[in-house]
Scaffold this motif. Structure first.
Motif, PDB file in Angstrom:
ATOM      1  N   TYR B 162      90.443 -55.336-112.058  1.00 15.21           N
ATOM      2  CA  TYR B 162      89.727 -54.546-111.052  1.00 15.21           C
ATOM      3  C   TYR B 162      90.391 -54.745-109.690  1.00 15.21           C
ATOM      4  N   GLU B 164      93.448 -55.251-109.097  1.00 11.52           N
ATOM      5  CA  GLU B 164      94.682 -54.462-109.008  1.00 11.52           C
ATOM      6  C   GLU B 164      94.371 -53.034-108.572  1.00 11.52           C
ATOM      7  N   TYR B 165      93.309 -52.461-109.153  1.00 11.91           N
ATOM      8  CA  TYR B 165      92.924 -51.103-108.759  1.00 11.91           C
ATOM      9  C   TYR B 165      92.502 -51.076-107.289  1.00 11.91           C
ATOM     10  N   LEU B 166      91.641 -52.021-106.921  1.00  6.41           N
ATOM     11  CA  LEU B 166      91.172 -52.052-105.524  1.00  6.41           C
ATOM     12  C   LEU B 166      92.335 -52.277-104.559  1.00  6.41           C
ATOM     13  N   SER B 168      95.208 -51.162-104.631  1.00  8.59           N
ATOM     14  CA  SER B 168      96.015 -49.974-104.328  1.00  8.59           C
ATOM     15  C   SER B 168      95.628 -49.447-102.946  1.00  8.59           C
ATOM     16  N   GLU B 169      94.381 -49.654-102.565  1.00  6.09           N
ATOM     17  CA  GLU B 169      93.944 -49.207-101.248  1.00  6.09           C
ATOM     18  C   GLU B 169      94.578 -50.057-100.126  1.00  6.09           C
ATOM     19  N   GLU B 222      83.930 -57.620-105.588  1.00  3.73           N
ATOM     20  CA  GLU B 222      85.179 -56.909-105.293  1.00  3.73           C
ATOM     21  C   GLU B 222      86.111 -57.766-104.439  1.00  3.73           C
TER      22      GLU B 222
END
Ligand code: FAD
Lengths: 421, 234
Positions: B162, B164-166, B168-169, B222
């Motif tokens: 998760y 890694e996805y976050l 990206s921002e 997060e």
């Protein structure tokens, strides 16, 4: 469930493509295919993220006519003499290493039933998921007297590259004491603070090279982004040089004559030396050809950027109508990541995380006098909705403004690395 | 602006049936009806003028009592000078009970007690103010979530996928290479330092506005997920 069906479809369609367009794909792979049209802030990011995160499980093709992408972001700093044109150019040569197959051509049509995109050079490519990020085109007849055939006499410089260079050379050729005019666009348009950063940067150049020159701006809007900050900066740095005529004073009642080089604002005719016409905008034409627009823009679902018209066609960036996000490179890049995550999930069954969006727009008013505005957004059923935001304050210290400018340079390096690797 | 508003109306009308939605956004179509209660004193929309009360175009984000051509009580002007800006929250409080927010206001109106009616009314009025897509600094149309820091937060084990996805921002500004120009690199940060720093931004103890905003809407999990991801990034 959905995922199996997709994969299966993907395989079938891919095999068909090998027969239909042997020039584009050397061999059929049994992989789902994503086609991305437009290698800008939205498209390049989406293509790279899908390729990177799927680790080869998805076939990603980017269709983009240019070999180099010239950013619009920082193009005003080029007009101001702070950046060079080479600083703005980024080659697509790095995309292949990121696992993206680049086809340098124009997409000229989309058949959503057959799921194919046709190319100007002939042939077509097949997709399971299509992502359109074509940026903007201009609304015909938006400024009386101007059409695309006038763009050399009166450049828009609102797409990157040659138009920006043309405008720069016209500014450099202005006679001493000459007049630069801008016709600003109505909402909504790409980069809300862009025209006003441009005014600042043109003033910065003129102050050093042509200090008696004048700038007039005819604006159809009663107010604009970061207005307080810009007007404070104009008074501090360029006192008396800039005349902004908003809608309340007839700025929306404007026509131009590219042959005579005149601008008529609310009945007053002015002879000018440079005229930067930024007309009303709409989604890049391919979105309209694909039949996913409604009016000037393509309405999308906030959770994944899929279009309201077709769940397998996504629109990113300036061309999309998504809600509260401004049309910016930062926004397009942010939307691309949400979309990439959703597309990968749909095609390979990977985990799909909730959408989060953000944007920050930096603007430079004078050397080391940077300001910024930003916000975060979330997906609601209705639209991308603003959660929280901030804006630079008037009267900030010079140190803070310098740090803000340096931060924008960091952002530029960051986003271009994110787009091109 | 007008056509945008009509579009919102159309969208909203088509969504009105979906559950949960009205809790956060309000229904401008219903709000137009609620506005009838205000109409004897206030105008809104194209050509609206100041009458008994000021016109309400552009009310969101404006300073209280700041239209020089309108009539206000001294109390309202003073409130504006003290920093009262019309946001969703302040308008909501004012409409609920005008005298509770601004003593001696000229607005002799007993208030709208129903929270849903106020939400609908504000959704209607929102359509006549700046939209964030046109002017990014326009007032938000939804509210953020705020969580208080808890000592147990440091113990949360983050999900690095998760993260890694976050992340990206974050990578729009903080470069993957870890470069440090203008914006610091954040690769390889020890988990605890990362979590503490992010919560300090979130609580607005650290001053940077972009980071306050980014951290402000990250949940404890997060933040832990991001810390787990960045710890191992070279
Ligand atoms: C003066 C100026 C300053 C700006 N400053 C900033 C800033 O500081 N920060 C910021 O975040 N944003 C800024 N922007 C806005 C930013 O440039 C855009 O919002 C952003 O580029 C949008 O990304 P996009 O992917 O939608 O479109 P683009 O980046 O424009 O990319 C579209 C791409 O699609 C290609 N294309 C179009 N049609 C086709 C077709 N039919 N087939 C194949 N390819 C096609 C084009 O060649 C182009 O490469 C600025 C803009 C301007 C004009």
């Amino acid at each position: 469930m959905n995922f199996n069906r997709r994969l299966f479809l993907g395989t079938g369609v891919a095999a068909a493509t090998t027969l239909a367009a042997p020039n584009v794909f050397a061999a059929g792979h049994g992989k789902p295919r994503v086609v991305v049209v437009g290698g800008g802030a939205g498209g390049a990011t989406a293509a790279r993220y899908i390729a990177k995160d799927s680790k080869g499980a998805i076939d990603v093709t980017l269709i983009e006519p240019s070999r180099m992408y010239y950013t619009c972001f920082f193009s005003n700093l080029y007009l101001g003499g702070i950046k060079t044109i080479d600083d703005l150019g980024h080659s697509y040569g790095t995309m292949a290493a990121g696992g993206v197959n680049v086809v340098h051509d124009w997409a000229v049509g989309v058949d959503r039933d057959a799921k194919t995109v046709s190319l100007a050079g002939g042939g077509s490519v097949t997709y399971d998921k299509l992502i359109l990020s074509p940026g903007i085109d201009f609304v015909d007849g938006a400024v009386e007297g101007w059409d695309l055939s006038s763009q050399n006499a009166m450049p828009h410089a609102y797409k990157g590259g040659s138009q920006t260079e043309l405008l720069k050379s016209q500014i450099a050729a202005m006679p001493q004491g000459g007049t630069f005019a801008m016709v600003a666009p109505p909402n909504p348009y790409r980069c809300p603070p862009g025209p006003y950063e441009r005014v600042s940067m043109v003033a910065h150049y003129l102050k050093a090279n042509n200090p008696t020159a004048k700038i007039i701006v005819a604006d159809p809007k009663p107010k604009f982004s970061k207005q307080g900050l810009f007007q404070e900066g104009w008074a501090n740095h360029y006192d008396g040089m800039i005349d902004w005529i908003g809608d309340d004073f007839g700025g929306g009642n404007v026509s131009v004559d590219p042959d005579a080089m005149t601008v008529t604002i609310d009945g007053d005719v002015t002879k000018v030396d440079v005229c930067n016409v930024i007309p009303a905008m709409k989604a890049g034409r391919i979105a309209e050809l694909a039949g996913v627009t409604d009016g000037n823009w393509a309405p999308v679902n906030a959770a994944d950027m899929s279009t309201k018209a077709d769940a397998d066609v996504y629109v990113l960036g300036d061309a999309s109508q998504q809600g509260d996000m401004p049309k910016s490179g930062f926004s397009a890049n942010s939307q691309a990541k949400v979309c990439a995550n959703a597309v990968r999930g749909a095609l390979t069954g990977s985990k799909v995380f909730p959408a989060k969006f953000s944007n920050t727009c930096w603007s430079l008013i004078d050397t080391n006098d940077g300001v910024k505005v930003g916000a975060t957004y979330e997906a609601t059923d209705e639209k991308i909705s603003k959660v929280d935001g901030f804006i630079s304050q008037t009267g900030e210290t010079a140190e803070m403004r310098k740090a803000t400018y340096e931060e924008s340079e960091g952002w530029y390096a960051g986003i271009t690395a994110d787009m091109f690797g | 602006m007008r056509s945008h508003f009509q579009l919102v109306l159309a969208l909203v009308a088509s969504l009105a049936a979906s559950a949960g939605w009205s809790e956060t956004l309000g229904d401008p179509v219903k709000g137009a009806k609620v506005f009838k209660k205000c109409q004897s004193c206030h105008q809104v929309g194209e050509g609206a003028k100041n009458r008994v009360g000021p016109h309400l175009n552009g009310i969101f984000g404006s300073k209280a009592g700041s239209d020089p051509t309108a009539k206000y009580s001294k109390g309202l002007i003073r409130a504006g000078d003290d920093g009262l800006v019309w946001t969703h929250e302040t308008l909501d409080a004012f409409i609920e009970n005008p005298k509770a927010l601004v003593s001696k206001t000229r607005m002799s109106f007993r208030g709208i007690k129903g929270a849903d009616d106020r939400l609908d009314l504000l959704a209607y009025l929102r359509g006549f103010s700046d939209e964030p897509s046109n002017i990014p600094e326009a007032e938000p149309t939804a509210q953020g979530n705020y969580h208080n820091l808890d000592p147990a937060i440091l113990a949360i084990v983050g999900d690095s996928e998760y993260g890694e996805y976050l992340a990206s921002e974050c990578m729009t500004c903080h470069q993957t290479s870890g470069a440090n120009d203008g914006i610091p690199g954040i690769n390889g940060w020890p988990t605890e330092d990362f979590v503490v720093a992010m919560h300090a931004y979130k609580q607005k103890l650290r001053p940077h506005p972009v980071m306050q905003m980014m951290a402000g809407r990250l949940s404890d999990e997060e933040i832990a997920a991001l810390a787990a991801y960045f710890k191992d990034l070279e």
